[in-house]
Design an enzyme around this catalytic site. Sequence first.
Site, PDB file in Angstrom:
ATOM      1  N   ASP A 289     -27.112 -48.365  54.353  1.00 27.38           N
ATOM      2  CA  ASP A 289     -27.513 -48.656  52.973  1.00 27.38           C
ATOM      3  C   ASP A 289     -27.655 -50.160  52.782  1.00 27.38           C
ATOM      4  O   ASP A 289     -28.627 -50.642  52.198  1.00 27.38           O
ATOM      5  CB  ASP A 289     -26.443 -48.154  51.995  1.00 27.38           C
ATOM      6  CG  ASP A 289     -26.306 -46.643  52.048  1.00 27.38           C
ATOM      7  OD1 ASP A 289     -27.278 -45.978  52.448  1.00 27.38           O
ATOM      8  OD2 ASP A 289     -25.229 -46.141  51.688  1.00 27.38           O
TER       9      ASP A 289
ATOM     10  N   GLU B 122     -22.016 -40.176  48.627  1.00 25.01           N
ATOM     11  CA  GLU B 122     -23.330 -39.598  48.334  1.00 25.01           C
ATOM     12  C   GLU B 122     -23.519 -39.371  46.837  1.00 25.01           C
ATOM     13  O   GLU B 122     -24.601 -39.593  46.295  1.00 25.01           O
ATOM     14  CB  GLU B 122     -23.527 -38.277  49.095  1.00 25.01           C
ATOM     15  CG  GLU B 122     -23.569 -38.430  50.612  1.00 25.01           C
ATOM     16  CD  GLU B 122     -24.585 -39.453  51.097  1.00 25.01           C
ATOM     17  OE1 GLU B 122     -25.639 -39.621  50.451  1.00 25.01           O
ATOM     18  OE2 GLU B 122     -24.295 -40.110  52.119  1.00 25.01           O
TER      19      GLU B 122
ATOM     20  N   PRO C 205     -28.577 -31.616  68.811  1.00 22.43           N
ATOM     21  CA  PRO C 205     -28.371 -30.637  69.873  1.00 22.43           C
ATOM     22  C   PRO C 205     -27.650 -29.385  69.359  1.00 22.43           C
ATOM     23  O   PRO C 205     -26.779 -29.486  68.498  1.00 22.43           O
ATOM     24  CB  PRO C 205     -27.458 -31.369  70.861  1.00 22.43           C
ATOM     25  CG  PRO C 205     -27.547 -32.792  70.527  1.00 22.43           C
ATOM     26  CD  PRO C 205     -27.911 -32.890  69.091  1.00 22.43           C
ATOM     27  N   GLY C 206     -28.038 -28.248  69.871  1.00 30.28           N
ATOM     28  CA  GLY C 206     -27.333 -27.004  69.556  1.00 30.28           C
ATOM     29  C   GLY C 206     -27.720 -26.352  68.251  1.00 30.28           C
ATOM     30  O   GLY C 206     -27.106 -25.386  67.822  1.00 30.28           O
ATOM     31  N   THR C 207     -28.762 -26.860  67.594  1.00 32.75           N
ATOM     32  CA  THR C 207     -29.147 -26.272  66.318  1.00 32.75           C
ATOM     33  C   THR C 207     -30.102 -25.103  66.514  1.00 32.75           C
ATOM     34  O   THR C 207     -30.495 -24.454  65.552  1.00 32.75           O
ATOM     35  CB  THR C 207     -29.819 -27.309  65.402  1.00 32.75           C
ATOM     36  OG1 THR C 207     -30.775 -28.029  66.171  1.00 32.75           O
ATOM     37  CG2 THR C 207     -28.806 -28.270  64.827  1.00 32.75           C
ATOM     38  N   GLY C 208     -30.517 -24.853  67.738  1.00 34.41           N
ATOM     39  CA  GLY C 208     -31.337 -23.680  68.003  1.00 34.41           C
ATOM     40  C   GLY C 208     -32.815 -23.969  68.199  1.00 34.41           C
ATOM     41  O   GLY C 208     -33.647 -23.096  67.961  1.00 34.41           O
ATOM     42  N   LYS C 209     -33.138 -25.162  68.670  1.00 35.10           N
ATOM     43  CA  LYS C 209     -34.551 -25.492  68.864  1.00 35.10           C
ATOM     44  C   LYS C 209     -35.171 -24.642  69.963  1.00 35.10           C
ATOM     45  O   LYS C 209     -36.240 -24.048  69.793  1.00 35.10           O
ATOM     46  CB  LYS C 209     -34.700 -26.990  69.207  1.00 35.10           C
ATOM     47  CG  LYS C 209     -34.240 -27.911  68.094  1.00 35.10           C
ATOM     48  CD  LYS C 209     -34.393 -29.363  68.474  1.00 35.10           C
ATOM     49  CE  LYS C 209     -33.487 -29.776  69.607  1.00 35.10           C
ATOM     50  NZ  LYS C 209     -32.062 -29.674  69.301  1.00 35.10           N
ATOM     51  N   THR C 210     -34.484 -24.586  71.095  1.00 38.01           N
ATOM     52  CA  THR C 210     -34.988 -23.794  72.207  1.00 38.01           C
ATOM     53  C   THR C 210     -35.098 -22.325  71.798  1.00 38.01           C
ATOM     54  O   THR C 210     -36.095 -21.651  72.062  1.00 38.01           O
ATOM     55  CB  THR C 210     -34.054 -23.951  73.423  1.00 38.01           C
ATOM     56  OG1 THR C 210     -33.843 -25.335  73.654  1.00 38.01           O
ATOM     57  CG2 THR C 210     -34.646 -23.314  74.649  1.00 38.01           C
TER      58      THR C 210
ATOM     59  N   GLY D 194     -34.297 -32.040  65.951  1.00 38.57           N
ATOM     60  CA  GLY D 194     -32.988 -31.738  65.376  1.00 38.57           C
ATOM     61  C   GLY D 194     -31.869 -32.023  66.348  1.00 38.57           C
ATOM     62  O   GLY D 194     -32.115 -32.160  67.540  1.00 38.57           O
TER      63      GLY D 194
END
Length: 616
Positions: free
Chosen positions: A511, A435, A214-219, A212
């Site tokens: 696309d 989209e 950076p900063g999404t909370g993986k750690t 994911g």
Amino acid sequence: MEKKVSFSLAYFLIAFLVLITLQNYFLSRTIAQISYSEFKVLLKERLINDLEIRQDTIEGKLVKGADERIAALRGSDTRQPKVSPDMKTFFVVRMEDGDLVKELTANGIRFNALQESTWFRTLLSWVVPVLLFVGLWGFLMKRMGAAGGGLMAVGKSKAKIYVEGETKVTFEDVAGVEEAEEELKEVIEFLRNPQKFQTLGGKIPKGILLVGPPGTGKTLLARAVAGEAKVAFLSISGSDFVEMFVGVGAARVRDLFAQAEKMAPCIIFIDEIDALGRARGISPIGGVDEKEQTLTQLLTEMDGFDTKKGVIIMAATNRPEILDQALLRPGRFDRHVVVDRPDLKGREEIFAVHIKKIKIAGDVVLKTLASLTPGMVGADIANVVNEAALLAVRKGKDVVEMKDFEDAIERVVAGLEKKSRVISPKERERVAYHEMGHALVASVLPNADPVRRVSIIPRGVAALGYTLQLPTEDRFLLTRSELLDRMAVMLGGKAAEELIFGEASTGAKNDLERATDMATAMIKAYGMSEKLGPVSYDKARPRFLDVQMAGQPKDYSEHTAQEIDDEVHQLLRDTLRKSSEILRENRAQLERIARILLEREVIEGDELKALIAERQ
Ligand code: ADP
Ligand code: MG
Ligand code: ZN
């Protein structure tokens, strides 16, 4: 460690200063410092006696009344330290004075020549420098050790294994990533009771890769898994392996696995694994480099490791595409858990987590905060909350108000805009129409895969939004009409932008690439062009080291090549026209649902179906 070093250095300096001051103080208290002219006057008047003549100085006793004479000589001149009556000795710096001995003898003054006391000299001339040098050297070595590298620091590399008996982080602390949490529940179940899990015959994944931005909370999530399972957490960061001596990284990895085995059940976490697990290439310099050795060691350890021991290996990366394929093979990091940017609801939940730590006023509405922060990740939100609290403190408030949050968001957004991670409202609008273009074309065309989700939450580095389609069944064969419909969906985004804004943007690049690839394959490989007929021009060619040789001769004529190009163009142009037509017919729908998408950020497949059905 760094702190301790500077502390002892300061200590040393202070002690040194104190010593010098004290020495000066006591010397000036007992020994009178006089000038050479004063010395000569005192000599003639026999106010001194028992001299010790050294190489550079003369010391001696002051006869009674000498202090008064000196005071009289000096008058109002106060440049030299005062001579008080209780001073019994004096000290003067020696000068070139050939008649001194004659004069002394004439005046009947006792004198004696003295050699400089040797131990003091020796001390001064070499013991002190040596001590200083040793001290400085030790200090520098310590500093070098702290910074990693350094020839003496081989054994003590920077790549530290952090062992936490208990992380005390739980899923309560991680919000907005429910899907990832759901996927990790099984792992927690296993870690809590490895034996039971095995008797039930559950298959446990060995390696789990958290993917994911950076900063999404993986750690955070990895630590939460350890916290939830109440097992030890051993972590090491891939970026620490950079700049290291060959062999040290590999030794560290071996160490890590050996420790883990002792502490099982536990989690090994390799943060930022991309720094270490970059695809191995042929090194331009040749030879095996450190990272490669470390990676190889990691693979070996993973292969030799038995999950039954109750050790789960987790890793995190925000660049899965550059990882060495060997890392992703079965038995290694074969389970991937996506930790994506949070949507509106997710952001609201993350705000809720972080706001617990501060006092907030009654006017703060989390939902509004969430809607003000599109595109932000957990780390950004933590930053916003922190910033808001600081702003409130600066203004002397004891609670954080909505206004503080708004100001904080403004600040954080300004910072992020510089890094171009937050999208402007205008761009968001364009992304929403783009989209919805994909989604509407997909819902109208009979052979297109149904839409599972439309989102304008940025994903990865380049994509600003995405439309997720899900095949209803596993497909091995695709018919011509299915391929055509897929291509129409791909071009739906570009068509929508042209229809609504009069022109397309750079957002359609990916696309277009995919549609072009597909069109080319249809013409060249599948023989789906009427003009060229059922011929495949895409025979597999021998490849060297998986790299297509440049300038390989084509096995068809220039004329055919031109025809293939023309056909691809034609096919793409026709398809874009088809998409545009569909959207023109459904323009009202497009505008209405795009507005809804702008507001909600995500529309699930079922909702979209309902929204489309609403009007019809
Ligand atoms: P990553 O490893 O994906 O780059 P981190 O786990 O280091 O991100 O996140 C940094 C900080 O941001 C965390 O310590 C936490 O305070 C906050 N944070 C990030 N994601 C979340 C989340 N999903 N829920 C709550 N806080 C989060
Ligand atoms: Mg991290
Ligand atoms: Zn698109």
